[in-house]
Write an enzyme that holds these catalytic residues in place. Structure first.
Site, short mmCIF file in Angstrom:
data_model
loop_
_atom_site.label_atom_id
_atom_site.label_comp_id
_atom_site.label_asym_id
_atom_site.label_seq_id
_atom_site.Cartn_x
_atom_site.Cartn_y
_atom_site.Cartn_z
N ASP A 148 0.88 -1.18 0.00
CA ASP A 148 0.00 0.00 0.00
C ASP A 148 0.91 1.22 0.00
O ASP A 148 2.12 1.10 0.25
CB ASP A 148 -0.87 -0.02 1.27
CG ASP A 148 -1.80 1.19 1.35
OD1 ASP A 148 -2.28 1.66 0.30
OD2 ASP A 148 -2.03 1.70 2.47
N TYR A 188 -0.57 8.49 -2.05
CA TYR A 188 -0.66 8.35 -3.50
C TYR A 188 -1.85 9.15 -4.06
O TYR A 188 -1.89 9.47 -5.25
CB TYR A 188 -0.91 6.89 -3.88
CG TYR A 188 0.25 5.93 -3.79
CD1 TYR A 188 1.54 6.33 -3.39
CD2 TYR A 188 0.06 4.58 -4.11
CE1 TYR A 188 2.58 5.41 -3.31
CE2 TYR A 188 1.11 3.67 -4.05
CZ TYR A 188 2.37 4.08 -3.64
OH TYR A 188 3.38 3.16 -3.58
N GLY A 189 -2.84 9.40 -3.19
CA GLY A 189 -4.15 9.88 -3.64
C GLY A 189 -4.15 11.18 -4.41
O GLY A 189 -5.08 11.46 -5.16
N CYS A 216 -4.49 -1.16 -1.95
CA CYS A 216 -4.63 0.29 -2.11
C CYS A 216 -5.60 0.54 -3.27
O CYS A 216 -5.35 0.09 -4.39
CB CYS A 216 -3.26 0.89 -2.43
SG CYS A 216 -3.26 2.64 -2.81
N ASN A 217 -6.71 1.21 -2.97
CA ASN A 217 -7.69 1.50 -4.03
C ASN A 217 -7.10 2.37 -5.12
O ASN A 217 -7.36 2.18 -6.31
CB ASN A 217 -8.89 2.26 -3.43
CG ASN A 217 -9.73 1.40 -2.50
OD1 ASN A 217 -10.75 0.88 -2.90
ND2 ASN A 217 -9.30 1.25 -1.27
N THR A 218 -6.28 3.34 -4.71
CA THR A 218 -5.73 4.31 -5.67
C THR A 218 -4.78 3.61 -6.65
O THR A 218 -4.86 3.84 -7.86
CB THR A 218 -4.98 5.43 -4.90
OG1 THR A 218 -5.77 5.83 -3.78
CG2 THR A 218 -4.71 6.61 -5.79
N CYS A 232 -11.00 3.58 0.65
CA CYS A 232 -9.55 3.71 0.82
C CYS A 232 -9.21 2.81 2.00
O CYS A 232 -9.89 2.88 3.05
CB CYS A 232 -9.20 5.17 1.11
SG CYS A 232 -7.50 5.41 1.68
N HIS A 273 -6.96 2.85 4.14
CA HIS A 273 -6.61 3.54 5.39
C HIS A 273 -7.85 3.80 6.26
O HIS A 273 -7.76 3.80 7.49
CB HIS A 273 -5.97 4.91 5.08
CG HIS A 273 -4.51 4.85 4.75
ND1 HIS A 273 -4.05 4.46 3.51
CD2 HIS A 273 -3.41 5.14 5.47
CE1 HIS A 273 -2.72 4.53 3.50
NE2 HIS A 273 -2.31 4.94 4.68
N1 DGL Z 1 -4.72 3.15 1.14
C1 DGL Z 1 -4.75 3.90 -0.09
C2 DGL Z 1 -6.04 3.65 -0.83
O1 DGL Z 1 -6.70 2.64 -0.55
C3 DGL Z 1 -4.41 5.32 0.21
C4 DGL Z 1 -3.97 6.09 -0.97
C5 DGL Z 1 -3.14 7.29 -0.63
O2 DGL Z 1 -1.99 7.08 -0.25
O3 DGL Z 1 -3.63 8.41 -0.78
O4 DGL Z 1 -6.45 4.37 -1.69
#
Ligand code: DGL
Length: 261
Positions: free
Chosen positions: A11, A43-44, A74-76, A184, A186
Protein backbone atom coordinates in the site's frame (compact mmCIF):
# COMPACT_ATOMS: atom_id res chain seq x y z
CA UNK A 1 6.00 -21.79 -8.59
CA UNK A 2 6.44 -23.18 -5.08
CA UNK A 3 3.48 -23.05 -2.64
CA UNK A 4 5.78 -22.02 0.21
CA UNK A 5 6.68 -18.77 -1.55
CA UNK A 6 5.31 -15.62 0.03
CA UNK A 7 2.38 -13.37 -0.74
CA UNK A 8 3.35 -9.72 -1.26
CA UNK A 9 0.97 -7.06 0.06
CA UNK A 10 1.61 -3.38 -0.50
CA UNK A 11 0.00 0.00 0.00
CA UNK A 12 1.11 3.62 -0.14
CA UNK A 13 1.50 3.24 3.61
CA UNK A 14 -0.31 1.60 6.49
CA UNK A 15 -3.87 1.35 5.14
CA UNK A 16 -3.17 -2.09 3.69
CA UNK A 17 -2.65 -3.40 7.21
CA UNK A 18 -6.45 -3.62 7.40
CA UNK A 19 -6.30 -6.10 4.50
CA UNK A 20 -3.22 -7.86 5.92
CA UNK A 21 -5.01 -8.62 9.21
CA UNK A 22 -7.83 -10.43 7.39
CA UNK A 23 -5.42 -12.25 5.07
CA UNK A 24 -3.43 -13.55 8.04
CA UNK A 25 -6.61 -14.58 9.87
CA UNK A 26 -8.01 -16.42 6.85
CA UNK A 27 -4.71 -17.89 5.59
CA UNK A 28 -2.56 -18.36 8.72
CA UNK A 29 -0.15 -20.70 6.94
CA UNK A 30 0.93 -18.18 4.35
CA UNK A 31 4.18 -16.23 4.52
CA UNK A 32 3.53 -12.54 3.91
CA UNK A 33 5.79 -9.62 3.05
CA UNK A 34 4.04 -6.31 3.74
CA UNK A 35 5.50 -3.20 2.14
CA UNK A 36 4.39 0.25 3.32
CA UNK A 37 5.51 2.87 0.80
CA UNK A 38 5.30 5.42 3.60
CA UNK A 39 8.25 7.42 2.27
CA UNK A 40 6.11 8.26 -0.78
CA UNK A 41 2.59 8.43 0.74
CA UNK A 42 0.00 9.62 0.03
CA UNK A 43 -0.66 8.35 -3.50
CA UNK A 44 -4.15 9.88 -3.64
CA UNK A 45 -3.09 13.29 -4.93
CA UNK A 46 -0.33 12.02 -7.27
CA UNK A 47 -0.58 11.47 -11.03
CA UNK A 48 -0.73 8.04 -12.67
CA UNK A 49 2.92 7.99 -13.72
CA UNK A 50 4.09 8.51 -10.13
CA UNK A 51 1.80 5.75 -8.83
CA UNK A 52 2.84 3.42 -11.64
CA UNK A 53 6.54 4.04 -10.99
CA UNK A 54 6.23 3.43 -7.23
CA UNK A 55 4.04 0.34 -7.73
CA UNK A 56 6.55 -1.03 -10.25
CA UNK A 57 9.53 -0.61 -7.90
CA UNK A 58 7.64 -2.44 -5.14
CA UNK A 59 6.19 -5.14 -7.41
CA UNK A 60 9.60 -5.95 -8.89
CA UNK A 61 11.11 -6.11 -5.42
CA UNK A 62 8.38 -8.51 -4.24
CA UNK A 63 8.80 -10.68 -7.36
CA UNK A 64 12.59 -10.71 -6.92
CA UNK A 65 11.99 -11.95 -3.37
CA UNK A 66 9.86 -14.79 -4.81
CA UNK A 67 6.25 -13.57 -4.46
CA UNK A 68 3.70 -16.11 -5.72
CA UNK A 69 0.88 -13.51 -5.68
CA UNK A 70 0.57 -9.79 -4.97
CA UNK A 71 -2.25 -7.98 -3.19
CA UNK A 72 -2.46 -4.30 -4.11
CA UNK A 73 -4.02 -3.21 -0.81
CA UNK A 74 -4.63 0.29 -2.11
CA UNK A 75 -7.69 1.50 -4.03
CA UNK A 76 -5.73 4.31 -5.67
CA UNK A 77 -2.95 2.05 -7.01
CA UNK A 78 -5.44 -0.65 -8.05
CA UNK A 79 -7.39 1.90 -10.08
CA UNK A 80 -4.22 3.11 -11.72
CA UNK A 81 -2.21 0.00 -12.58
CA UNK A 82 -3.79 -3.39 -11.89
CA UNK A 83 -4.90 -4.17 -15.46
CA UNK A 84 -1.50 -3.43 -17.01
CA UNK A 85 0.44 -5.23 -14.26
CA UNK A 86 -1.74 -8.35 -14.67
CA UNK A 87 -0.73 -8.46 -18.33
CA UNK A 88 2.91 -7.61 -17.72
CA UNK A 89 3.88 -9.81 -14.78
CA UNK A 90 3.18 -13.53 -14.78
CA UNK A 91 1.67 -13.87 -11.28
CA UNK A 92 -1.82 -13.25 -9.87
CA UNK A 93 -2.65 -9.69 -8.70
CA UNK A 94 -5.54 -9.10 -6.33
CA UNK A 95 -6.73 -5.51 -6.02
CA UNK A 96 -9.21 -3.52 -3.97
CA UNK A 97 -11.97 -1.21 -5.14
CA UNK A 98 -14.78 0.72 -3.44
CA UNK A 99 -17.51 -1.72 -2.36
CA UNK A 100 -20.41 -0.23 -4.32
CA UNK A 101 -22.02 -3.63 -4.94
CA UNK A 102 -22.38 -4.57 -1.23
CA UNK A 103 -23.50 -0.99 -0.49
CA UNK A 104 -26.39 -1.36 -2.96
CA UNK A 105 -27.53 -4.44 -1.03
CA UNK A 106 -27.37 -2.58 2.30
CA UNK A 107 -28.86 0.84 1.48
CA UNK A 108 -32.51 1.40 2.36
CA UNK A 109 -32.99 4.89 0.96
CA UNK A 110 -30.76 4.53 -2.14
CA UNK A 111 -28.26 7.22 -1.09
CA UNK A 112 -24.70 5.90 -0.80
CA UNK A 113 -21.63 7.94 0.16
CA UNK A 114 -18.24 6.97 -1.25
CA UNK A 115 -15.26 8.16 0.80
CA UNK A 116 -12.06 7.77 -1.27
CA UNK A 117 -8.97 9.57 -2.44
CA UNK A 118 -9.12 12.19 -5.19
CA UNK A 119 -7.14 9.80 -7.42
CA UNK A 120 -9.55 6.88 -6.99
CA UNK A 121 -12.63 9.03 -7.64
CA UNK A 122 -11.04 10.58 -10.75
CA UNK A 123 -9.99 7.22 -12.25
CA UNK A 124 -11.47 5.55 -15.33
CA UNK A 125 -11.80 2.31 -13.37
CA UNK A 126 -13.99 4.02 -10.75
CA UNK A 127 -16.08 5.70 -13.47
CA UNK A 128 -16.73 2.27 -15.01
CA UNK A 129 -17.51 0.73 -11.62
CA UNK A 130 -20.00 3.44 -10.71
CA UNK A 131 -21.63 3.23 -14.14
CA UNK A 132 -21.90 -0.54 -13.92
CA UNK A 133 -23.51 -0.64 -10.47
CA UNK A 134 -24.74 2.88 -9.78
CA UNK A 135 -27.83 3.04 -12.05
CA UNK A 136 -30.33 2.01 -9.41
CA UNK A 137 -28.99 4.23 -6.59
CA UNK A 138 -27.55 7.70 -5.97
CA UNK A 139 -23.80 7.66 -5.42
CA UNK A 140 -22.36 10.68 -3.59
CA UNK A 141 -18.59 10.88 -4.00
CA UNK A 142 -16.56 12.47 -1.22
CA UNK A 143 -12.81 12.96 -1.70
CA UNK A 144 -11.12 13.03 1.71
CA UNK A 145 -7.71 14.71 1.36
CA UNK A 146 -5.69 14.74 4.57
CA UNK A 147 -7.12 11.61 6.20
CA UNK A 148 -4.35 9.31 4.95
CA UNK A 149 -1.70 11.60 6.47
CA UNK A 150 -3.52 11.59 9.83
CA UNK A 151 -3.63 7.78 9.89
CA UNK A 152 0.02 7.50 8.81
CA UNK A 153 0.89 9.72 11.79
CA UNK A 154 -1.21 7.56 14.14
CA UNK A 155 -3.53 10.51 14.93
CA UNK A 156 -6.80 8.57 14.90
CA UNK A 157 -8.52 10.41 17.78
CA UNK A 158 -6.79 13.74 17.36
CA UNK A 159 -9.10 16.80 17.14
CA UNK A 160 -7.58 17.62 13.73
CA UNK A 161 -8.75 14.22 12.40
CA UNK A 162 -12.21 14.68 13.91
CA UNK A 163 -12.43 18.13 12.28
CA UNK A 164 -11.67 16.67 8.83
CA UNK A 165 -14.15 13.84 9.35
CA UNK A 166 -16.84 16.31 10.40
CA UNK A 167 -16.37 18.32 7.18
CA UNK A 168 -16.50 15.25 4.93
CA UNK A 169 -19.31 13.47 6.74
CA UNK A 170 -21.45 16.61 7.02
CA UNK A 171 -21.22 16.95 3.24
CA UNK A 172 -22.45 13.37 2.87
CA UNK A 173 -25.17 13.92 5.49
CA UNK A 174 -26.59 16.76 3.36
CA UNK A 175 -27.28 14.08 0.76
CA UNK A 176 -29.01 11.87 3.36
CA UNK A 177 -26.69 8.91 2.82
CA UNK A 178 -27.59 5.87 4.96
CA UNK A 179 -24.60 3.81 3.76
CA UNK A 180 -20.95 4.84 3.45
CA UNK A 181 -18.32 2.96 1.44
CA UNK A 182 -14.78 3.12 2.85
CA UNK A 183 -13.10 3.44 -0.55
CA UNK A 184 -9.55 3.71 0.82
CA UNK A 185 -7.92 0.98 2.89
CA UNK A 186 -6.61 3.54 5.39
CA UNK A 187 -10.16 4.56 6.37
CA UNK A 188 -10.86 1.15 7.99
CA UNK A 189 -8.77 2.39 10.90
CA UNK A 190 -11.20 5.30 11.34
CA UNK A 191 -14.42 3.22 11.43
CA UNK A 192 -15.02 4.01 15.11
CA UNK A 193 -14.48 7.75 14.58
CA UNK A 194 -16.63 7.72 11.42
CA UNK A 195 -19.46 6.06 13.37
CA UNK A 196 -19.08 8.66 16.13
CA UNK A 197 -19.59 11.50 13.63
CA UNK A 198 -22.02 9.86 11.17
CA UNK A 199 -24.07 8.07 13.82
CA UNK A 200 -24.58 4.40 14.63
CA UNK A 201 -27.39 3.90 12.16
CA UNK A 202 -25.13 4.59 9.16
CA UNK A 203 -23.95 1.36 7.54
CA UNK A 204 -20.19 1.25 6.77
CA UNK A 205 -18.92 -0.92 3.92
CA UNK A 206 -15.33 -2.11 4.27
CA UNK A 207 -13.96 -4.40 1.51
CA UNK A 208 -10.85 -5.61 3.34
CA UNK A 209 -12.31 -9.00 4.36
CA UNK A 210 -13.65 -9.56 0.84
CA UNK A 211 -10.13 -9.01 -0.53
CA UNK A 212 -8.76 -11.72 1.75
CA UNK A 213 -11.52 -14.07 0.56
CA UNK A 214 -10.73 -13.25 -3.06
CA UNK A 215 -7.03 -13.97 -2.45
CA UNK A 216 -7.94 -17.34 -0.90
CA UNK A 217 -10.08 -18.20 -3.96
CA UNK A 218 -7.30 -17.25 -6.38
CA UNK A 219 -4.66 -19.27 -4.49
CA UNK A 220 -7.02 -22.25 -4.47
CA UNK A 221 -7.72 -21.97 -8.21
CA UNK A 222 -4.02 -21.67 -9.03
CA UNK A 223 -3.14 -24.47 -6.62
CA UNK A 224 -0.86 -22.09 -4.71
CA UNK A 225 -2.11 -22.54 -1.09
CA UNK A 226 0.63 -23.11 1.45
CA UNK A 227 0.38 -26.39 3.31
CA UNK A 228 3.18 -25.93 5.84
CA UNK A 229 2.29 -25.51 9.52
CA UNK A 230 2.77 -21.83 10.33
CA UNK A 231 3.00 -18.68 8.29
CA UNK A 232 4.86 -15.47 9.02
CA UNK A 233 4.61 -11.72 8.43
CA UNK A 234 7.56 -9.46 7.66
CA UNK A 235 7.07 -5.69 7.57
CA UNK A 236 9.05 -3.28 5.37
CA UNK A 237 8.83 0.49 4.96
CA UNK A 238 10.33 3.01 2.56
CA UNK A 239 9.78 5.72 5.17
CA UNK A 240 11.15 6.38 8.63
CA UNK A 241 11.45 3.03 10.40
CA UNK A 242 10.80 4.45 13.86
CA UNK A 243 7.70 6.36 12.76
CA UNK A 244 6.33 3.41 10.78
CA UNK A 245 6.96 1.05 13.68
CA UNK A 246 5.25 3.26 16.22
CA UNK A 247 2.24 3.87 13.92
CA UNK A 248 1.90 0.13 13.15
CA UNK A 249 2.14 -0.68 16.85
CA UNK A 250 -0.65 1.75 17.67
CA UNK A 251 -2.86 0.66 14.72
CA UNK A 252 -2.48 -3.08 15.34
CA UNK A 253 -2.09 -2.92 19.11
CA UNK A 254 1.05 -5.05 19.27
CA UNK A 255 4.76 -4.68 18.72
CA UNK A 256 6.22 -5.51 15.28
CA UNK A 257 9.66 -5.34 13.73
CA UNK A 258 9.89 -3.07 10.67
CA UNK A 259 12.72 -3.44 8.17
CA UNK A 260 13.98 -0.68 5.87
CA UNK A 261 13.44 -0.90 2.12
N1 DGL B 1 -4.72 3.15 1.14
C1 DGL B 1 -4.75 3.90 -0.09
C2 DGL B 1 -6.04 3.65 -0.83
O1 DGL B 1 -6.70 2.64 -0.55
C3 DGL B 1 -4.41 5.32 0.21
C4 DGL B 1 -3.97 6.09 -0.97
C5 DGL B 1 -3.14 7.29 -0.63
O2 DGL B 1 -1.99 7.08 -0.25
O3 DGL B 1 -3.63 8.41 -0.78
O4 DGL B 1 -6.45 4.37 -1.69
Amino acid sequence: MNNNQHIGIFDSGLGGLSVLQHVHQLLPREHILYIADSGYAPYGCQDNSFIEQRSRVITEHLIAQGAKAIVIACNTATASIIESFRQEYGIPFIGVEPGIKPAIIMTKNGHIGIMATTGTLASTRYAELSQRFGNSVNLHNQACPGLVEQIEAGLLDDPSTMRLLTIYLNALALNQVDTIVLGCTHYSFLSTQIRQVAGDTTCLIDSSYAIAEQLARVLEQENLRNITMTGSIHYFSTGSINKTKSSINSLLGYDVTVNPL
